[in-house]
Write an enzyme that holds these catalytic residues in place. Sequence first.
Site, PDB file in Angstrom:
ATOM      1  N   LYS A   1    -116.853  -4.267 -87.163  1.00  7.09           N
ATOM      2  CA  LYS A   1    -115.842  -4.069 -88.212  1.00  7.09           C
ATOM      3  C   LYS A   1    -116.339  -4.457 -89.590  1.00  7.09           C
ATOM      4  CE  LYS A   1    -114.797  -7.953 -85.775  1.00  7.09           C
ATOM      5  NZ  LYS A   1    -114.926  -8.119 -84.340  1.00  7.09           N
TER       6      LYS A   1
ATOM      7  N   LYS B   1    -110.433  -5.580 -90.422  1.00  8.29           N
ATOM      8  CA  LYS B   1    -109.715  -4.639 -89.562  1.00  8.29           C
ATOM      9  C   LYS B   1    -108.598  -3.947 -90.328  1.00  8.29           C
ATOM     10  CE  LYS B   1    -110.932  -7.300 -85.432  1.00  8.29           C
ATOM     11  NZ  LYS B   1    -110.553  -8.474 -84.602  1.00  8.29           N
TER      12      LYS B   1
ATOM     13  N   GLY C   1    -113.221  -9.702 -76.220  1.00  4.47           N
ATOM     14  CA  GLY C   1    -113.737 -10.051 -74.896  1.00  4.47           C
ATOM     15  C   GLY C   1    -114.660  -8.982 -74.364  1.00  4.47           C
TER      16      GLY C   1
END
Lengths: 430, 430
Positions: free
Chosen positions: A105, A205, A303
């Site tokens: 990002k 983001k 994750g």
Amino acid sequence: MKEFGIGLLGFGTVGTGVVEGLRRNGDLIASRLGVRPVLRSIGTRNPTRDRGVPVAPAKISANLESVVDDPSVDIVVELMGGKDAALTMTRRALARGKPVVTANKALLAEHGAELFRLAAEHNTDIYFGASVGGGIPIIRVLREGLVANRILSIHGILNGTCNYILTRMEQEHLPFDAVLREAQDNGYAEADPAFDIDGIDTAHKAVILAWLAYGVHIPLNQVLVEGIRNLSAADIRYGADLGYRVKLLAVVKRHDDGAVEVRVHPAMVPRDHMLASVHGVFNAIMVQGDLSGRGVFYGRGAGREPTASTVIGDIGDVMKNLLGGSARRFRATPGAESVPLLDRGQARTRHYLRLALRDRPGTLARITAALGNHGISIASVLQQEQGTGDHVPVVIVTHECRERECQAALQEIAGLDVAGSEPVRIRIEE
Amino acid sequence: MKEFGIGLLGFGTVGTGVVEGLRRNGDLIASRLGVRPVLRSIGTRNPTRDRGVPVAPAKISANLESVVDDPSVDIVVELMGGKDAALTMTRRALARGKPVVTANKALLAEHGAELFRLAAEHNTDIYFGASVGGGIPIIRVLREGLVANRILSIHGILNGTCNYILTRMEQEHLPFDAVLREAQDNGYAEADPAFDIDGIDTAHKAVILAWLAYGVHIPLNQVLVEGIRNLSAADIRYGADLGYRVKLLAVVKRHDDGAVEVRVHPAMVPRDHMLASVHGVFNAIMVQGDLSGRGVFYGRGAGREPTASTVIGDIGDVMKNLLGGSARRFRATPGAESVPLLDRGQARTRHYLRLALRDRPGTLARITAALGNHGISIASVLQQEQGTGDHVPVVIVTHECRERECQAALQEIAGLDVAGSEPVRIRIEE
């Protein structure tokens, strides 16, 4: 069945997840898509470390260029993070006409415009589904599923570390520092947590979401960014008394006059709001479209495996593009209308204010007068008996007002001789 | 800019939404996709009725074939509903190699296999994003976003009418019949509501989701379907006392042995479960992927504009396919592994049971013995003082047991002389 070669750059958490996902579900993916992704080579600074997934050592190299240039690599998957080597290698792949899938990002938020131009010049693709929302395919939803909509607003909980900390602070009535240490011990926060807790990750983001929604690259330095470092347990408790939970929100909005607003800050959210029930490391994005109405997309925002799920979804898209000879299926830059940014001072929200006030007659009247001087009216006041030293905490919830008015009023209040320590201000989103 | 001609079949609620959406957001869509959808003709049984959207009368015809055959129509959008004309016209379009976009879940659930074969034969596409979830792009999420995942389970609230009724019954403590009438008055339920309240609509959608997840067409008559018609306000209240809300759920699951389970029935859901906070006419789908983890997708499951949002999203996909000459981007039938269906009696859940029992010593012991005879153990019992006539209501929550065991135990209990009216049984999903 047609095969496409995958070259992986970066063999950390997400890279390991992608290798494992391709190994475990490769046949299923091939049967669904009619093409097969095949891992050809991996570039990493540390080729010998054991990641616990079976990869032939010959496939792993410290030479990143050799992975990008490998003629058997059709798709470059950039999972290194950072902006140095990742930028160089992404440029290199695109310049060779090789599509890139990335979860980076920071790279996109700061160099997206350049990289998308480069992809267009070389008639190839850059996919970035995992850059926002981890295992939640929000990029796909926004770009494809909601393509018919004017996006009225986006509210996102986009950083699992912050949401974990806020959830624990609320549930356990603990101060920020204690929960941060706990999060670090549990692996939910980095040793250097600044990037997450100061809101930078969320801002990256938010910039990507704003760009998908409105076709504009908003420079990071024009985004209002406040992190959660200074939140006190007291404010979370008062918020709960008033029916709110505190969340670190990214807010992306378009106003009737066309101006776009992007901000990242802790916000009080009503307890019965969908975003208020997002706990722990989960993420969620609420999108309001003019046709779709209100949608919420919830899941694991980070994750190994969730992020790999989205990265491999992108690999699927790229393979279909390569197979059909139809790169550039989605324009990197949508509408790309020239959109004005909302002046920060013009952002309108309700506000939660906590003031420390001298406990003497007429104090509250002077405060409400100061607010009134700036056109701010009060929705509710919470004053309890127990004080801290000379001062009593007073919590005020305002009706909607402009950022500028609120700041001016707080400045006026700070100048009054009844005010103690710096006032606390948390915006309210409903 | 390249244009593609749209032929609309059906000019009811959703058709009107698509016309209005294309009119209002056509430029935005074109700027995002680089191609422009242009409405060419509309086929409807009632061409003269005013729908409140501006369409040149010359474009509207009662002759459906003429719309499909119109050489300026590149994409046929079927929004008539039903299975007669819709089936004929969809076959006709596909046989002419014209891609079809449809929101017709009954058509897909019952004739999907045939239609997808036909599309494949003629190298064209059938898109059906709006057949499940209305404005929630769940089909796209499952087919593309989560393509890397083994789908472990799907739990969906897929029918807004039922969810509205259940929400009102819970909030207002009203009986089913009264709320149904209210829903009909408000336009949230049809004059003939059977299709919705008996779970058929939800079952159609469950069949489509199972097919996307596991590549199998499950015949509707093999799906366990129970509606909400017989739910009593008492059970909703007892459920609330126990910390549950009652929702009409579609459950699609794969077991470790590979068997697939599809069922539709009212279920008690823990109050802090994401699906429990889906109120009113909203829909939500929870998907558990082996990589993605748990995701929830929430939004407006029906209605003019939300459904149009997803239909136009599909039109966007089809236009990109036409532009790139790459139809059949996604296989209609994914994996298409041959998957066994779970024997209904083998489905495992916890159960909420409400029994009317004679208020005399030893009764509860006989009931628990009957449950124990079938291997069912009890998690909690709720018995309150007030009774109805000779009988006292007793609520029992069981631990997980098989459908078959539960049915056998209830049969044994019905044969005891202590049991009054028919026992109530509601499955629990957590």
